[in-house]
Design a protein around this motif. Sequence first.
Motif, mmCIF file in Angstrom:
data_model
loop_
_atom_site.group_PDB
_atom_site.id
_atom_site.type_symbol
_atom_site.label_atom_id
_atom_site.label_comp_id
_atom_site.label_asym_id
_atom_site.label_seq_id
_atom_site.Cartn_x
_atom_site.Cartn_y
_atom_site.Cartn_z
ATOM 1 N N VAL A 25 80.355 111.860 -12.178
ATOM 2 C CA VAL A 25 79.978 113.211 -12.583
ATOM 3 C C VAL A 25 81.172 113.916 -13.231
ATOM 4 O O VAL A 25 81.059 114.520 -14.305
ATOM 5 C CB VAL A 25 79.465 114.026 -11.380
ATOM 6 N N GLN A 26 82.325 113.823 -12.585
ATOM 7 C CA GLN A 26 83.511 114.498 -13.105
ATOM 8 C C GLN A 26 83.938 113.937 -14.455
ATOM 9 O O GLN A 26 84.287 114.688 -15.370
ATOM 10 C CB GLN A 26 84.667 114.393 -12.106
ATOM 11 N N ALA A 83 68.906 117.281 -25.820
ATOM 12 C CA ALA A 83 68.976 118.110 -24.619
ATOM 13 C C ALA A 83 68.767 119.582 -24.959
ATOM 14 O O ALA A 83 68.059 120.310 -24.248
ATOM 15 C CB ALA A 83 70.319 117.914 -23.924
ATOM 16 N N GLU A 84 69.385 120.034 -26.050
ATOM 17 C CA GLU A 84 69.214 121.422 -26.468
ATOM 18 C C GLU A 84 67.764 121.704 -26.851
ATOM 19 O O GLU A 84 67.173 122.705 -26.412
ATOM 20 C CB GLU A 84 70.130 121.733 -27.653
ATOM 21 N N ALA A 85 67.181 120.820 -27.648
ATOM 22 C CA ALA A 85 65.805 121.031 -28.116
ATOM 23 C C ALA A 85 64.797 120.984 -26.974
ATOM 24 O O ALA A 85 63.796 121.716 -26.986
ATOM 25 C CB ALA A 85 65.452 119.980 -29.166
ATOM 26 N N ALA A 86 65.067 120.147 -25.993
ATOM 27 C CA ALA A 86 64.127 119.965 -24.884
ATOM 28 C C ALA A 86 64.344 120.961 -23.753
ATOM 29 O O ALA A 86 63.535 121.007 -22.810
ATOM 30 C CB ALA A 86 64.246 118.539 -24.340
ATOM 31 N N GLY A 87 65.412 121.743 -23.819
ATOM 32 C CA GLY A 87 65.729 122.640 -22.719
ATOM 33 C C GLY A 87 66.075 121.878 -21.453
ATOM 34 O O GLY A 87 65.764 122.306 -20.339
ATOM 35 N N ALA A 88 66.736 120.733 -21.624
ATOM 36 C CA ALA A 88 67.091 119.890 -20.479
ATOM 37 C C ALA A 88 68.127 120.581 -19.602
ATOM 38 O O ALA A 88 68.889 121.437 -20.057
ATOM 39 C CB ALA A 88 67.631 118.551 -20.967
ATOM 40 N N SER A 89 68.180 120.180 -18.358
ATOM 41 C CA SER A 89 69.151 120.742 -17.429
ATOM 42 C C SER A 89 70.516 120.096 -17.611
ATOM 43 O O SER A 89 70.638 119.012 -18.204
ATOM 44 C CB SER A 89 68.689 120.536 -15.987
ATOM 45 N N GLY A 90 71.519 120.755 -17.060
ATOM 46 C CA GLY A 90 72.851 120.179 -17.082
ATOM 47 C C GLY A 90 72.921 118.862 -16.346
ATOM 48 O O GLY A 90 73.638 117.943 -16.763
ATOM 49 N N LYS A 91 72.178 118.740 -15.259
ATOM 50 C CA LYS A 91 72.157 117.480 -14.512
ATOM 51 C C LYS A 91 71.631 116.343 -15.380
ATOM 52 O O LYS A 91 72.164 115.225 -15.352
ATOM 53 C CB LYS A 91 71.294 117.623 -13.257
ATOM 54 N N GLU A 92 70.576 116.623 -16.152
ATOM 55 C CA GLU A 92 70.018 115.578 -17.016
ATOM 56 C C GLU A 92 71.007 115.159 -18.100
ATOM 57 O O GLU A 92 71.119 113.979 -18.422
ATOM 58 C CB GLU A 92 68.706 116.062 -17.644
ATOM 59 N N SER A 122 68.336 103.151 -17.302
ATOM 60 C CA SER A 122 68.253 104.412 -18.039
ATOM 61 C C SER A 122 67.199 105.337 -17.456
ATOM 62 O O SER A 122 67.425 106.545 -17.295
ATOM 63 C CB SER A 122 67.927 104.133 -19.511
ATOM 64 N N ALA A 123 66.040 104.795 -17.149
ATOM 65 C CA ALA A 123 64.925 105.623 -16.703
ATOM 66 C C ALA A 123 65.037 106.042 -15.246
ATOM 67 O O ALA A 123 64.566 107.123 -14.869
ATOM 68 C CB ALA A 123 63.610 104.871 -16.926
ATOM 69 N N ASN A 124 65.649 105.219 -14.422
ATOM 70 C CA ASN A 124 65.588 105.438 -12.974
ATOM 71 C C ASN A 124 66.820 106.084 -12.358
ATOM 72 O O ASN A 124 66.783 106.527 -11.214
ATOM 73 C CB ASN A 124 65.317 104.109 -12.265
ATOM 74 N N THR A 125 67.936 106.098 -13.069
ATOM 75 C CA THR A 125 69.146 106.702 -12.499
ATOM 76 C C THR A 125 68.947 108.205 -12.308
ATOM 77 O O THR A 125 68.534 108.911 -13.227
ATOM 78 C CB THR A 125 70.355 106.454 -13.414
ATOM 79 N N GLN A 126 69.220 108.676 -11.120
ATOM 80 C CA GLN A 126 69.083 110.098 -10.801
ATOM 81 C C GLN A 126 70.462 110.731 -10.587
ATOM 82 O O GLN A 126 71.401 110.052 -10.166
ATOM 83 C CB GLN A 126 68.228 110.276 -9.545
ATOM 84 N N PHE A 127 70.561 112.008 -10.853
ATOM 85 C CA PHE A 127 71.840 112.708 -10.706
ATOM 86 C C PHE A 127 72.415 112.527 -9.304
ATOM 87 O O PHE A 127 73.620 112.331 -9.133
ATOM 88 C CB PHE A 127 71.674 114.193 -11.024
ATOM 89 N N LEU A 153 74.261 115.279 -17.855
ATOM 90 C CA LEU A 153 75.308 114.500 -17.182
ATOM 91 C C LEU A 153 74.848 113.073 -16.917
ATOM 92 O O LEU A 153 75.619 112.117 -17.094
ATOM 93 C CB LEU A 153 75.712 115.188 -15.874
ATOM 94 N N VAL A 154 73.596 112.897 -16.507
ATOM 95 C CA VAL A 154 73.079 111.539 -16.300
ATOM 96 C C VAL A 154 73.083 110.766 -17.620
ATOM 97 O O VAL A 154 73.514 109.607 -17.676
ATOM 98 C CB VAL A 154 71.652 111.575 -15.702
ATOM 99 N N ALA A 155 72.600 111.407 -18.690
ATOM 100 C CA ALA A 155 72.561 110.739 -19.994
ATOM 101 C C ALA A 155 73.966 110.369 -20.466
ATOM 102 O O ALA A 155 74.181 109.290 -21.035
ATOM 103 C CB ALA A 155 71.880 111.648 -21.020
ATOM 104 N N THR A 156 74.929 111.243 -20.229
ATOM 105 C CA THR A 156 76.322 110.971 -20.606
ATOM 106 C C THR A 156 76.851 109.769 -19.834
ATOM 107 O O THR A 156 77.472 108.864 -20.409
ATOM 108 C CB THR A 156 77.194 112.209 -20.334
ATOM 109 N N ALA A 157 76.610 109.753 -18.529
ATOM 110 C CA ALA A 157 77.100 108.656 -17.693
ATOM 111 C C ALA A 157 76.441 107.340 -18.069
ATOM 112 O O ALA A 157 77.112 106.304 -18.216
ATOM 113 C CB ALA A 157 76.846 108.975 -16.219
ATOM 114 N N VAL A 158 75.137 107.344 -18.228
ATOM 115 C CA VAL A 158 74.398 106.121 -18.568
ATOM 116 C C VAL A 158 74.868 105.563 -19.908
ATOM 117 O O VAL A 158 75.098 104.352 -20.055
ATOM 118 C CB VAL A 158 72.883 106.404 -18.592
ATOM 119 N N SER A 159 75.015 106.431 -20.909
ATOM 120 C CA SER A 159 75.388 105.955 -22.246
ATOM 121 C C SER A 159 76.786 105.363 -22.284
ATOM 122 O O SER A 159 77.026 104.359 -22.973
ATOM 123 C CB SER A 159 75.265 107.090 -23.262
ATOM 124 N N HIS A 160 77.726 105.954 -21.544
ATOM 125 C CA HIS A 160 79.090 105.422 -21.534
ATOM 126 C C HIS A 160 79.200 104.163 -20.684
ATOM 127 O O HIS A 160 79.909 103.214 -21.055
ATOM 128 C CB HIS A 160 80.073 106.492 -21.053
#
Length: 473
Positions: free
Chosen positions: A25-26, A115-124, A12-17, A126-133
């Motif tokens: 990604v798709q 993500a909205e509250a933190a002003g996270a990027s789209g890349k972040e 979770s912590a180390n995966t990069q986009f 996408l990583v969270a989506t991929a990791v969670s699934h």
Amino acid sequence: MANIVDALADFSANTQFEQLPANVVQESKRLLIDSIGCALGGLSHPKGTIGVQYARLMGAGAAGAQASILGTGEKVSTVAAGFANGELMNALDFDSILPPGHVSPYVLPGALAVAEAAGASGKELLVATAVSHEMSNRLGKSMDYLRDIKDGKVSPPPVYGYASTVFGATAAIGRLKGHSRETIAHGLGIAGCTVPVNSHWAWSQHAPATTIKYTAAGPMVQAAMAAAHLAEFGHRGDRMILDDAEFGFRKIIGSTRWEPQHITDGLGSSWGFPAEQSYKPYPHCRILHALLDCLYQITEANDIKPGEIESITAWVEGFVMQPLWLLRQIEHVTDAQFSVVHGLSVGAHRVPPGKQWQSPDVVFDPSVLALMDKIHFEVHPDYEKLLSGHAASRPARIEVRARGQSWVGEKRYPHGSPSPDPSTTMSDSELVAKFVRNAEGVLSPRAADEAIMQLLNLEQVSDVASVIKLLSP
């Protein structure tokens, strides 16, 4: 060797986009488009609106209104927004399917709110989506599955549900909040001890069934939110919860099978969820989709009107011979999501698939209710053989009698599922069209188009909040 929780925390912590394969990604973009669209459609359903009401009750919280209830223009606390958006995504039962079952309504709402509250990027995101699934799919493979085969027979587990998604949901939240690997590990340990119970079988056996369904999304999102925040504030989690087969998570949620190698083997280098991710073209339990594919083909090709139908006989998956799917007395619009005969009746009326399927005007249409009496179903004789041959199998056969004639349709893989037949995969354009239909009456066509464009190019978005803003009327 690190324990399982620590391995998941590292992942979770180390995966990069930049490490994500193109297909991951798709697929993550596709999941966000589909899930957000389902949430917008869920505003038309009582399950969704009840979730919104409860979120309003929770309000802004101590940190102030930071996250949006999708499709409403309202902001509440991240915890409240996560609850509402989970219920909205799952309201129509239109959301995507990934073993162990439903995943997205449990893992994405917390991630979107944070993500909205933190002003996270789209890349972040996408990583969270991929990791969670990916995490949810791996945990699902390690434990009992609803369609397990044992000695050539379908062997449903005695306890079942989607509680294991709490780990992916917690990891996504921790990742987007910038938690350290250590804090994420404690969050996962807390999540495994505080997750809602697996209540799938109680729901399917009792009629009329509870309208919260198999596992309510809102409370699951809240459990993940609590676990991530409690770890952030200093609570210590049980980092052995996934290693201890005797007293740990497997025992807590009632799984009889435990194959933890599925969780960690190739973690971070091999991604399995894109190959198993299914999408729903119909807002109904997935067991009916191959039958509906056949039914639409027959009725449209022969222009068969509902009043001309003499009978419909369907052959279905074996495990649906339970009160929930056998239901013929429809008392609530949620009943229509699972009743086999009601779903086939709506399909025979050729109602365009979408949120209108669960509008009271359609659900309680006298013609729809009357046709149910002419519909019968039984177990597909080759169900177990075909299922054991390929996990994506949903064998279906249907016979329609009308005008003194008979038409038969058969299908092994429903549309929306990846399978040996490439034509069953739901295309990007189909998912976009589904989003547009769900957004009708909520967003303007221009806003819907702009939101889709941003989601399709999410890796270029610097602040997810700009995308969420487009989803407000």
